[in-house]
Design an enzyme around this catalytic site. Structure first.
Site, mmCIF file in Angstrom:
data_model
loop_
_atom_site.group_PDB
_atom_site.id
_atom_site.type_symbol
_atom_site.label_atom_id
_atom_site.label_comp_id
_atom_site.label_asym_id
_atom_site.label_seq_id
_atom_site.Cartn_x
_atom_site.Cartn_y
_atom_site.Cartn_z
ATOM 1 N N ARG A 1 0.686 -1.153 -0.104
ATOM 2 C CA ARG A 1 0.055 -0.004 -0.045
ATOM 3 C C ARG A 1 1.041 1.324 -0.123
ATOM 4 O O ARG A 1 1.404 1.618 0.976
ATOM 5 C CB ARG A 1 -0.753 -0.071 1.094
ATOM 6 N N ASP B 1 -3.356 3.746 14.533
ATOM 7 C CA ASP B 1 -2.675 4.093 13.640
ATOM 8 C C ASP B 1 -3.231 5.445 12.995
ATOM 9 O O ASP B 1 -3.796 5.901 13.520
ATOM 10 C CB ASP B 1 -2.585 3.015 12.372
HETATM 11 C C1 LIG Z 1 -6.747 1.495 9.764
HETATM 12 C C2 LIG Z 1 -5.841 0.725 9.040
HETATM 13 O O1 LIG Z 1 -5.335 1.264 8.049
HETATM 14 S S1 LIG Z 1 -5.646 -0.568 9.671
HETATM 15 C C3 LIG Z 1 -3.957 -1.111 9.001
HETATM 16 C C4 LIG Z 1 -2.832 -0.530 9.130
HETATM 17 N N1 LIG Z 1 -2.416 -0.948 10.615
HETATM 18 C C5 LIG Z 1 -1.783 -1.927 10.809
HETATM 19 O O2 LIG Z 1 -1.332 -2.391 9.760
HETATM 20 C C6 LIG Z 1 -1.494 -2.282 12.218
HETATM 21 C C7 LIG Z 1 -0.761 -3.555 12.405
HETATM 22 N N2 LIG Z 1 -0.279 -4.002 13.697
HETATM 23 C C8 LIG Z 1 0.602 -3.544 14.222
HETATM 24 O O3 LIG Z 1 1.414 -2.777 13.909
HETATM 25 C C9 LIG Z 1 1.010 -4.338 15.720
HETATM 26 O O4 LIG Z 1 0.357 -5.306 16.019
HETATM 27 C C10 LIG Z 1 0.638 -3.557 16.871
HETATM 28 C C11 LIG Z 1 1.600 -2.114 16.961
HETATM 29 C C12 LIG Z 1 -0.838 -2.962 16.890
HETATM 30 C C13 LIG Z 1 0.977 -4.159 18.217
HETATM 31 O O5 LIG Z 1 2.362 -4.545 18.095
HETATM 32 P P1 LIG Z 1 3.008 -5.258 19.263
HETATM 33 O O6 LIG Z 1 2.760 -4.496 20.555
HETATM 34 O O7 LIG Z 1 4.584 -5.218 18.682
HETATM 35 O O8 LIG Z 1 2.551 -6.511 19.339
HETATM 36 P P2 LIG Z 1 3.197 -7.872 20.130
HETATM 37 O O9 LIG Z 1 4.118 -7.265 21.020
HETATM 38 O O10 LIG Z 1 1.850 -8.473 21.021
HETATM 39 O O11 LIG Z 1 3.869 -8.933 18.926
HETATM 40 C C14 LIG Z 1 4.105 -9.915 19.062
HETATM 41 C C15 LIG Z 1 4.716 -10.598 17.941
HETATM 42 O O12 LIG Z 1 4.032 -10.309 17.031
HETATM 43 C C16 LIG Z 1 4.525 -9.795 15.849
HETATM 44 N N3 LIG Z 1 3.343 -8.772 15.157
HETATM 45 C C17 LIG Z 1 2.568 -7.940 15.630
HETATM 46 N N4 LIG Z 1 1.800 -7.349 14.954
HETATM 47 C C18 LIG Z 1 2.293 -7.867 13.640
HETATM 48 C C19 LIG Z 1 1.687 -7.594 12.327
HETATM 49 N N5 LIG Z 1 1.024 -6.787 12.031
HETATM 50 N N6 LIG Z 1 2.346 -8.290 11.314
HETATM 51 C C20 LIG Z 1 3.510 -8.947 11.556
HETATM 52 N N7 LIG Z 1 3.904 -9.464 13.026
HETATM 53 C C21 LIG Z 1 3.312 -8.552 13.901
HETATM 54 C C22 LIG Z 1 5.504 -8.565 16.606
HETATM 55 O O13 LIG Z 1 6.323 -8.580 15.534
HETATM 56 C C23 LIG Z 1 6.155 -9.724 17.636
HETATM 57 O O14 LIG Z 1 6.867 -10.489 16.863
HETATM 58 P P3 LIG Z 1 8.152 -11.500 18.000
HETATM 59 O O15 LIG Z 1 7.329 -12.476 18.889
HETATM 60 O O16 LIG Z 1 8.469 -12.412 16.780
HETATM 61 O O17 LIG Z 1 8.951 -10.575 18.456
HETATM 62 O O1 LIG Z 2 -6.934 1.650 5.911
HETATM 63 C C1 LIG Z 2 -7.930 1.201 6.503
HETATM 64 C C2 LIG Z 2 -8.792 2.071 7.455
HETATM 65 O O2 LIG Z 2 -9.895 1.531 8.119
HETATM 66 O O3 LIG Z 2 -8.631 3.386 7.256
HETATM 67 MG MG LIG Z 3 -6.969 3.904 6.077
#
Ligand SMILES: CC(=O)SCCNC(=O)CCNC(=O)[C@H](O)C(C)(C)COP(=O)(O)OP(=O)(O)OC[C@H]1O[C@@H](n2cnc3c(N)ncnc32)[C@H](O)[C@@H]1OP(=O)(O)O
Ligand SMILES: O=CC(=O)O
Ligand SMILES: [Mg+2]
Length: 571
Positions: free
Chosen positions: A186, A472
């Site tokens: 994206r 986010d």
């Molecule tokens: C409105 C929108 O646009 S939604 C789409 C955009 N938003 C996103 O993509 C958010 C994605 N998610 C994240 O960034 C994270 O999950 C967070 C920041 C919310 C939480 O992260 P953390 O606090 O680090 O989670 P946590 O400590 O529980 O992570 C545990 C493990 O999962 C992994 N992990 C957590 N989330 C993700 C993810 N989305 N993708 C891959 N791996 C992940 C961490 O890297 C960690 O790995 P490790 O055990 O090997 O070290």
């Molecule tokens: O990108 C996703 C959203 O919910 O905003």
């Molecule tokens: Mg969005």
């Protein structure tokens, strides 16, 4: 305690500047003002930059025009107009046309994980068991030069299959499994500049940099190893009108021609995440019909956009953020119409992101959060969505189970859930005022979350866990515009029996008290070292601005631009 008044002073951040010796090999008319790094120079090659510059030169006037049209639409809404279906494109909405068939490689998208283009997270996401990984340069990424360029390096290594990561603290090495999720990328929205790359004296368009560099370095490998002859695949954010989709379609065609690959190789899913775009879904698919793999309900930006679109309509104030869920009539109507529209034209109708994430230290709370996610996913699949988003690997099994159990062994529901009933949804359904109360706690939560999110963003983290939810850029935008709207119209906080009206005095007290609470919660040391005060200033200024800024991240971006070598001033 830091006083509220200090946060109302004009923003006096200056661009940080560094100096250095090395330089990039750039083509005519291109200037790089980001830090030199030998790894980055393998991405920022002369030929890759030439490709980006060609895109910029061909499409910049179209992009500027599209941004002008956004301004005109905003003026119409600010003068009392409402978004609606365009009579001029009725023939597209009522026509019997189809998008190109969905490539086999992405027929099954029942669970997609999303995350920033950070190295370890990319590996974890690709290994997560999800069908798709959406690697994010957008809502989940703070677009610093370092994050963007490292992101490109990481994606190149991921597509090559050579990506690895050594977590030194845990002495753990991360590598790709044999079977991985399909990669979608994206890029940023049309509105964001890339202030470290100048083309003909102007900052480049952020999304053309993200798209151009990724496409240039990866299209060939991707098509061989991931796309079964198709690809690369993209998610396209924050569009408001089909004219913006037409630009993307033309960008794709130009890239395909340059690469010597068949038209229709590149595929993209468009996020419907602005209120005006819900009235343009057919038109957007039509413009991208050779390159489309569906639409997605970007629910968080959609809520943000509802407030932004109706910023001058005090009769449409939102209730507390936590009450604006998918069960609100306008949200359910949007999801239903999206499903009907996508399936009518033969492409995926993707669901959105539940904000809950796993709660490690409290099994009961964790189970309650998981149950909310399951409920949200059940609603999506029963409505006819072909897949959904998960924010965290820990949510994938639950999401997968709900979708699999309700899809009768089919890879998607495109042909089985036409949702003809949704074709009768009207403009009133899509705009219906959200119901619910406003509370002091709502104002406090917006403020606490908005400031903490911005503090993280300013230090390089674009998605963070706060109070057991994923936050986010999109969710932070809701907090900002909702505070702005309540302040602007002196909204009554009617939900907690207090009946107070939001005004500058009240907001000032809330900001001071929430800053004190944040300091208590994160601890004095972290608070001092972090960028909480800067974030508070930015957030407060945005909430109290006489005219609503279009995007929080546009304003905040000036604070993360780092020019190199010593170079001129602000954008
Ligand atoms: C409105 C929108 O646009 S939604 C789409 C955009 N938003 C996103 O993509 C958010 C994605 N998610 C994240 O960034 C994270 O999950 C967070 C920041 C919310 C939480 O992260 P953390 O606090 O680090 O989670 P946590 O400590 O529980 O992570 C545990 C493990 O999962 C992994 N992990 C957590 N989330 C993700 C993810 N989305 N993708 C891959 N791996 C992940 C961490 O890297 C960690 O790995 P490790 O055990 O090997 O070290
Ligand atoms: O990108 C996703 C959203 O919910 O905003
Ligand atoms: Mg969005």
């Amino acid at each position: 305690m830091v006083s509220f008044e200090t946060f109302l002073q004009p923003n006096n951040f200056v661009l940080k500047k560094t100096s250095g010796m090395m330089g990039y090999d750039v083509p005519e008319g291109v200037g790089i003002r980001g830090r030199y790094d030998p790894e980055f120079s393998k991405i920022l090659t002369r030929d890759a930059l030439q490709f980006v510059a060609d895109l910029q030169r061909e499409f910049r006037s179209h992009i500027k025009y599209a941004m002008e049209c956004r301004k005109e639409a905003k003026m119409r809404y600010n003068n009392g107009g409402l978004p609606g279906f365009d009579p001029a494109t009725k023939y597209i909405r009522e026509g019997e046309w189809m998008c190109a068939p969905v490539p086999q490689a992405v027929a099954d998208r029942r669970v997609e994980i999303t995350g920033p283009v950070e190295r370890k997270m990319i590996i974890n996401a690709l290994n997560s068991g999800a069908k798709v990984f959406m690697a994010d340069f957008e809502d989940a990424l703070s677009p610093s030069w370092e994050n963007l360029m490292r992101g490109q390096v990481n994606l190149r290594d991921a597509v090559n299959g050579t990506i690895s990561f050594h977590d030194q603290a845990r002495n753990r090495v991360y590598k790709l499994n044999d079977q991985t999720a399909k990669l979608f990328v994206r890029p940023r929205g049309w509105h964001l500049p890339e202030a470290h790359i100048f083309i003909d004296g102007e900052p480049a368009t952020g999304c053309l940099v993200d798209f151009g560099l990724y496409f240039f370095h990866n299209f060939a490998n991707f098509r061989k190893t991931q796309g079964q002859g198709f690809g690369p695949f993209f998610y396209l954010p924050k569009m408001e009108n089909s004219r913006e989709a037409r630009i993307w379609n033309n960008v794709f065609e130009k890239a395909e021609k340059w690469a010597g690959i068949e038209k229709g190789s590149i595929r993209a899913t468009v996020l419907i995440e602005t209120l005006p775009a819900v009235f343009q879904m057919n038109e957007i698919l039509y413009e991208l019909r050779d390159h489309s793999v569906g639409l997605n309900c970007g629910r968080w930006d959609y809520i943000f956009s509802y407030v932004k679109t109706f910023q001058a309509h005090p009769d449409r104030l939102l209730p507390d953020r936590v009450l604006v869920g998918m069960s609100q009539h306008f949200m359910r109507s949007y999801s239903d119409l999206l499903i009907h529209t996508c399936h009518k034209h033969g492409v995926h109708a993707m669901g959105g992101m539940a904000a809950q994430i796993p709660i490690r230290d409290d099994p009961a709370a964790n189970e309650a959060a998981l149950e909310l996610v399951r409920k949200d996913k059940l609603r999506e699949v029963k409505a006819g969505h072909d897949g959904t988003w998960a924010a965290h690997p820990g949510l994938i099994p639950a999401c997968m189970e709900v979708f699999t159990n309700n899809m009768s062994n089919a890879p998607n529901l495109i042909h089985s859930m036409k949702r003809h009933d949704a074709s009768v949804l009207t403009e009133e359904d899509l705009l219906q005022r959200p119901r619910g109360v406003r509370t002091m706690e709502g104002l406090r939560l917006n403020t606490r979350v908005g400031i903490q999110y911005l503090a993280a963003w300013l230090t390089g983290a674009g998605s963070v866990p706060l109070y057991n939810l994923m936050e986010d850029a999109a969710t932070a935008e809701i907090s900002r515009v909702q505070n702005w709207q309540w302040l602007k119209y002196g909204a009554e906080l009617d939900g907690d029996g207090l009946g107070v009206k939001v005004n500058l005095d009240l907001f000032g007290r809330v900001v001071e008290e929430e800053m004190a609470r944040i300091e208590r919660e994160v601890g004095k040391e972290k608070f001092k070292k972090g960028m909480y005060k800067e974030a508070c200033k930015l957030f407060t200024r945005q909430c109290t601005a006489p005219i609503l800024d279009d995007f929080l991240t546009l304003d905040a971006y000036n604070n993360i631009v780092m020019h190199h070598p010593i170079a001129s001033s602000r954008l």
